[in-house]
Scaffold this active site. Structure first.
Site, short mmCIF file in Angstrom:
data_model
loop_
_atom_site.label_atom_id
_atom_site.label_comp_id
_atom_site.label_asym_id
_atom_site.label_seq_id
_atom_site.Cartn_x
_atom_site.Cartn_y
_atom_site.Cartn_z
N LYS A 63 0.84 -1.22 0.00
CA LYS A 63 0.00 0.00 0.00
C LYS A 63 0.87 1.26 0.00
O LYS A 63 0.74 2.14 0.87
CB LYS A 63 -0.94 0.01 1.21
N LEU A 64 1.76 1.35 -0.97
CA LEU A 64 2.75 2.43 -0.99
C LEU A 64 2.10 3.81 -1.16
O LEU A 64 1.14 3.97 -1.92
CB LEU A 64 3.75 2.20 -2.12
N PHE A 65 2.66 4.77 -0.45
CA PHE A 65 2.19 6.17 -0.57
C PHE A 65 3.37 7.09 -0.28
O PHE A 65 3.95 7.05 0.81
CB PHE A 65 1.06 6.41 0.45
N ILE A 67 5.96 10.61 -2.30
CA ILE A 67 6.11 11.50 -3.45
C ILE A 67 6.47 10.66 -4.68
O ILE A 67 7.00 9.54 -4.54
CB ILE A 67 7.17 12.61 -3.20
#
Ligand code: C5P
Length: 231
Positions: A63-65, A67
């Site tokens: 669940k990458l988040f 920039i």
């Protein structure tokens, strides 16, 4: 695709040894496993690589988040291992960066819409705009698909609407929040039975605690398959 290929077992246990013993118990029965954040700090990535080498399908649920630059380089590093699925948050800029990082590799980028443990009250707390959770899930899914996602993660409750949406109808939909008969809900709020999810268009079902916390993971897994085949 038969039911076996549609069930992804979420290895949500507290050690890789326990995860390995579940994989071994399900040998010849299940071939798709999910490794998530709970195991990452305990050797989960190495286990995921080992499982790939052994010919299993692996869904890396991170669940990458972040920039765009960081997402792009994280995904570039992960796709070398040829994991089957990777999750990122469904924000279009995150999805775009992930798709760029993945390049020509085969790993599918799946966008998280709204966690199956959330309801409208939780969305209010998170300052998400008004609207039904089903409607907002479809909008978020559509934006993620237009940004390049191969598919989305959504609860059983939104499947019918997603399958009617022009942009989502043909895409991969992976569905957690699956609760077979007799199972407890735990922290999940938008749940459905395996039959309901498959009938309404889920490509894959993610099932964790009903299998991994059962006394016998294989018996629980087989019971789910029987429940599905009886429908
Ligand atoms: O134990 P249970 O079947 O509820 O596990 C569901 C799994 O799916 C967990 O590993 C959870 O992290 C994951 N997941 C979810 N909701 C999402 C995305 C992933 O429950 N929207």
């Amino acid at each position: 695709m038969n039911t076996k290929d549609k069930i992804i077992v979420a290895l949500d246990v507290d050690s890789c040894d326990k995860a390995r013993s579940i994989v071994k118990r399900l040998d010849g029965h299940a071939n798709f496993f999910k490794i998530g954040l709970g195991l990452i700090g305990k050797g989960g990535l190495e286990l995921a690589l080992e499982m790939k080498k052994n010919g299993l399908h692996v869904f890396l649920d991170l669940k990458l988040f972040d920039i765009s630059n960081t997402i792009e380089s994280a995904v570039r590093g992960l796709c070398e291992a040829k994991f089957d699925f990777l999750t990122v948050q469904g924000d279009p800029q995150v999805v775009k960066a992930a798709v760029k990082g993945r390049g020509a590799h085969s790993m599918k980028i799946l966008a998280v819409t709204f966690l199956t443990s959330l309801d409208r009250d939780d969305l209010d707390q998170n300052m998400i705009k008004p609207g039904t959770i089903e409607g907002l899930t479809v909008s978020r899914a559509e934006k993620a698909i237009l940004a390049g996602a191969d598919g989305v993660i959504a609860s059983p409750k939104e499947l019918t609407l997603l399958r009617k949406n022009l942009h989502c109808m043909e895409k991969i939909i992976v569905t957690p929040g699956i609760r077979p008969k007799k199972s407890v809900t735990n922290d999940q709020k938008r749940v459905g039975s395996p039959n309901e999810a498959l009938r309404n268009g889920a490509s894959y079902l993610v099932i964790g605690r009903p299998i991994c916390q059962a006394e016998d993971a294989l018996a629980a897994y087989e019971e789910i398959k029987t429940e599905v085949s009886r429908s």
